[in-house]
Design a protein around this motif. Structure first.
Motif, PDB file in Angstrom:
ATOM      1  N   GLU A  53      46.183  18.224  27.606  1.00 50.26           N
ATOM      2  CA  GLU A  53      45.361  18.303  26.398  1.00 50.26           C
ATOM      3  C   GLU A  53      46.139  17.784  25.184  1.00 50.26           C
ATOM      4  N   ILE A  54      47.425  18.105  25.109  1.00 54.96           N
ATOM      5  CA  ILE A  54      48.268  17.592  24.020  1.00 54.96           C
ATOM      6  C   ILE A  54      48.308  16.069  24.079  1.00 54.96           C
ATOM      7  N   ASP A  55      48.510  15.522  25.269  1.00 54.66           N
ATOM      8  CA  ASP A  55      48.559  14.060  25.413  1.00 54.66           C
ATOM      9  C   ASP A  55      47.240  13.420  24.998  1.00 54.66           C
ATOM     10  N   ASN A  56      46.137  14.008  25.416  1.00 53.05           N
ATOM     11  CA  ASN A  56      44.821  13.465  25.078  1.00 53.05           C
ATOM     12  C   ASN A  56      44.584  13.513  23.566  1.00 53.05           C
ATOM     13  N   ASP A  99      53.936  15.694  33.887  1.00 59.66           N
ATOM     14  CA  ASP A  99      53.957  14.284  34.270  1.00 59.66           C
ATOM     15  C   ASP A  99      54.467  14.065  35.694  1.00 59.66           C
ATOM     16  N   PHE A 100      55.094  15.087  36.258  1.00 65.98           N
ATOM     17  CA  PHE A 100      55.642  14.991  37.621  1.00 65.98           C
ATOM     18  C   PHE A 100      54.699  15.603  38.661  1.00 65.98           C
ATOM     19  N   VAL A 101      53.565  16.136  38.205  1.00 66.12           N
ATOM     20  CA  VAL A 101      52.634  16.842  39.096  1.00 66.12           C
ATOM     21  C   VAL A 101      51.338  16.052  39.167  1.00 66.12           C
ATOM     22  N   LYS A 102      51.031  15.544  40.341  1.00 66.95           N
ATOM     23  CA  LYS A 102      49.850  14.696  40.517  1.00 66.95           C
ATOM     24  C   LYS A 102      48.766  15.434  41.306  1.00 66.95           C
ATOM     25  N   GLY A 103      47.523  15.207  40.914  1.00 68.70           N
ATOM     26  CA  GLY A 103      46.362  15.701  41.654  1.00 68.70           C
ATOM     27  C   GLY A 103      46.379  17.186  41.946  1.00 68.70           C
ATOM     28  N   LYS A 104      46.104  17.518  43.196  1.00 74.51           N
ATOM     29  CA  LYS A 104      45.966  18.921  43.603  1.00 74.51           C
ATOM     30  C   LYS A 104      47.300  19.656  43.686  1.00 74.51           C
ATOM     31  N   LYS A 105      48.409  18.946  43.515  1.00 70.27           N
ATOM     32  CA  LYS A 105      49.729  19.590  43.540  1.00 70.27           C
ATOM     33  C   LYS A 105      49.839  20.681  42.481  1.00 70.27           C
ATOM     34  N   LYS A 106      49.038  20.583  41.413  1.00 66.91           N
ATOM     35  CA  LYS A 106      49.113  21.612  40.364  1.00 66.91           C
ATOM     36  C   LYS A 106      48.764  22.996  40.912  1.00 66.91           C
ATOM     37  N   PHE A 107      47.975  23.033  41.977  1.00 68.49           N
ATOM     38  CA  PHE A 107      47.582  24.324  42.548  1.00 68.49           C
ATOM     39  C   PHE A 107      48.709  24.977  43.348  1.00 68.49           C
ATOM     40  N   ASP A 108      49.835  24.290  43.499  1.00 72.61           N
ATOM     41  CA  ASP A 108      51.016  24.871  44.145  1.00 72.61           C
ATOM     42  C   ASP A 108      51.734  25.850  43.219  1.00 72.61           C
ATOM     43  N   MET A 116      53.248  12.982  22.779  1.00 71.07           N
ATOM     44  CA  MET A 116      54.494  13.617  22.399  1.00 71.07           C
ATOM     45  C   MET A 116      55.434  13.633  23.603  1.00 71.07           C
ATOM     46  N   ASN A 117      56.730  13.784  23.330  1.00 73.70           N
ATOM     47  CA  ASN A 117      57.718  13.747  24.402  1.00 73.70           C
ATOM     48  C   ASN A 117      58.258  15.162  24.655  1.00 73.70           C
ATOM     49  N   TYR A 118      59.396  15.277  25.329  1.00 70.07           N
ATOM     50  CA  TYR A 118      59.865  16.576  25.809  1.00 70.07           C
ATOM     51  C   TYR A 118      60.021  17.623  24.714  1.00 70.07           C
ATOM     52  N   LEU A 119      60.565  17.252  23.560  1.00 71.81           N
ATOM     53  CA  LEU A 119      60.782  18.249  22.515  1.00 71.81           C
ATOM     54  C   LEU A 119      59.461  18.855  22.062  1.00 71.81           C
ATOM     55  N   ALA A 120      58.490  18.031  21.780  1.00 69.97           N
ATOM     56  CA  ALA A 120      57.207  18.554  21.301  1.00 69.97           C
ATOM     57  C   ALA A 120      56.522  19.400  22.367  1.00 69.97           C
ATOM     58  N   HIS A 121      56.546  18.946  23.608  1.00 69.27           N
ATOM     59  CA  HIS A 121      55.904  19.738  24.665  1.00 69.27           C
ATOM     60  C   HIS A 121      56.594  21.086  24.827  1.00 69.27           C
ATOM     61  N   ALA A 122      57.912  21.113  24.713  1.00 64.82           N
ATOM     62  CA  ALA A 122      58.628  22.385  24.780  1.00 64.82           C
ATOM     63  C   ALA A 122      58.285  23.262  23.579  1.00 64.82           C
ATOM     64  N   TYR A 123      58.346  22.679  22.398  1.00 62.69           N
ATOM     65  CA  TYR A 123      58.098  23.441  21.169  1.00 62.69           C
ATOM     66  C   TYR A 123      56.681  24.014  21.134  1.00 62.69           C
ATOM     67  N   LEU A 124      55.727  23.233  21.588  1.00 62.67           N
ATOM     68  CA  LEU A 124      54.326  23.671  21.542  1.00 62.67           C
ATOM     69  C   LEU A 124      53.959  24.605  22.692  1.00 62.67           C
ATOM     70  N   SER A 125      54.961  25.062  23.423  1.00 59.90           N
ATOM     71  CA  SER A 125      54.759  26.117  24.427  1.00 59.90           C
ATOM     72  C   SER A 125      55.057  27.484  23.829  1.00 59.90           C
ATOM     73  N   PHE A 126      55.592  27.516  22.624  1.00 60.61           N
ATOM     74  CA  PHE A 126      55.845  28.723  21.851  1.00 60.61           C
ATOM     75  C   PHE A 126      56.607  29.800  22.641  1.00 60.61           C
ATOM     76  N   ASN A 127      57.635  29.351  23.361  1.00 62.15           N
ATOM     77  CA  ASN A 127      58.542  30.235  24.105  1.00 62.15           C
ATOM     78  C   ASN A 127      57.860  31.083  25.176  1.00 62.15           C
ATOM     79  N   GLY A 169      52.442   3.670  23.353  1.00 69.36           N
ATOM     80  CA  GLY A 169      52.274   5.125  23.244  1.00 69.36           C
ATOM     81  C   GLY A 169      53.521   5.886  23.648  1.00 69.36           C
ATOM     82  N   ALA A 170      54.197   5.435  24.693  1.00 67.25           N
ATOM     83  CA  ALA A 170      55.423   6.096  25.143  1.00 67.25           C
ATOM     84  C   ALA A 170      56.510   6.000  24.071  1.00 67.25           C
ATOM     85  N   PHE A 171      56.639   4.842  23.440  1.00 68.09           N
ATOM     86  CA  PHE A 171      57.629   4.692  22.380  1.00 68.09           C
ATOM     87  C   PHE A 171      57.264   5.547  21.160  1.00 68.09           C
ATOM     88  N   THR A 172      55.984   5.622  20.850  1.00 65.61           N
ATOM     89  CA  THR A 172      55.533   6.463  19.734  1.00 65.61           C
ATOM     90  C   THR A 172      55.835   7.925  20.014  1.00 65.61           C
TER      91      THR A 172
END
Length: 194
Positions: A47-50, A24-33, A1-12, A74-77
């Motif tokens: 998990e949504i992407d998987n 998609d902009f956070v690689k490896g251990k950077k998530k712990f920042d 899914m793309n930006y709209l779905a990821h935003a919507y599935l965050s349920f505000n 997949g990106a186009f889908t």
């Protein structure tokens, strides 16, 4: 899914939303920042992407784009499915999509200085051009498909993808209709345990 779905599935949920949008902009251990809640959003995005990648309806939709675009099918889908979400009367009307888009930008704004530099640079364009709202329009999908090409390593055109989207519209919508309610339930269940 793309930006709209990821935003919507965050349920505000603001930090889940932020993590879901920046994943998609956070690689490896950077998530712990990031805060634990933003990390949960990053994890949820993945998990949504998987789930999306392995769903039979998504695989079927990707086959429309695969002969021309291979790994980028997949990106186009993902982009096309955001169009069907934007026009899904079970989820949005034109008014509620616009309101949702504006709310999403407002929820992200307080976090912007903490976010990855590439996302910081992209976000003003997303907001100003109202990407989330524009998924409902064919021209908006055209722009989004062009964006996939701009970010790709070797693609040179998106006109074929747009033509395939138009020619296979009903079939792609059927794939979305089979897929999205199951994805929404999956995410709702995941959020309970995150």
């Amino acid at each position: 899914m793309n930006y709209l779905a990821h935003a919507y599935l965050s349920f505000n949920k603001p930090e889940i939303l932020v993590g879901n949008l920046i994943s998609d902009f956070v690689k490896g251990k950077k998530k712990f920042d990031y805060s634990i809640s933003i990390q949960k959003g990053i994890f949820l995005h993945r998990e949504i992407d998987n789930y999306t990648d392995f769903h039979p309806a998504t695989r079927e939709a990707k086959e429309i784009f695969r002969p021309h675009y291979r790994l980028y099918a997949g990106a186009f889908t993902d982009v096309v499915f955001d169009h069907f979400l934007a026009t899904d009367k079970n989820e949005f009307t034109a008014e509620t999509l616009l309101a949702f888009s504006q709310t999403t930008y407002k929820l992200v704004e307080p976090f912007i200085s903490q976010l990855p530099e590439k996302f910081q640079k992209m976000f003003p364009y997303m907001r100003q051009q109202n990407w989330l709202n524009n998924y409902q329009y064919a021209w908006g999908i055209g722009h989004s498909l062009e964006g996939v090409v701009r970010r790709s390593a070797y693609l040179t055109e998106s006109a074929t993808a747009f033509r395939l989207f138009e020619q296979n519209y009903k079939h792609l919508q059927t794939c979305y209709n089979q897929f999205f309610p199951e994805l929404k339930k999956f995410v709702t269940d995941r959020l309970v345990i995150l």
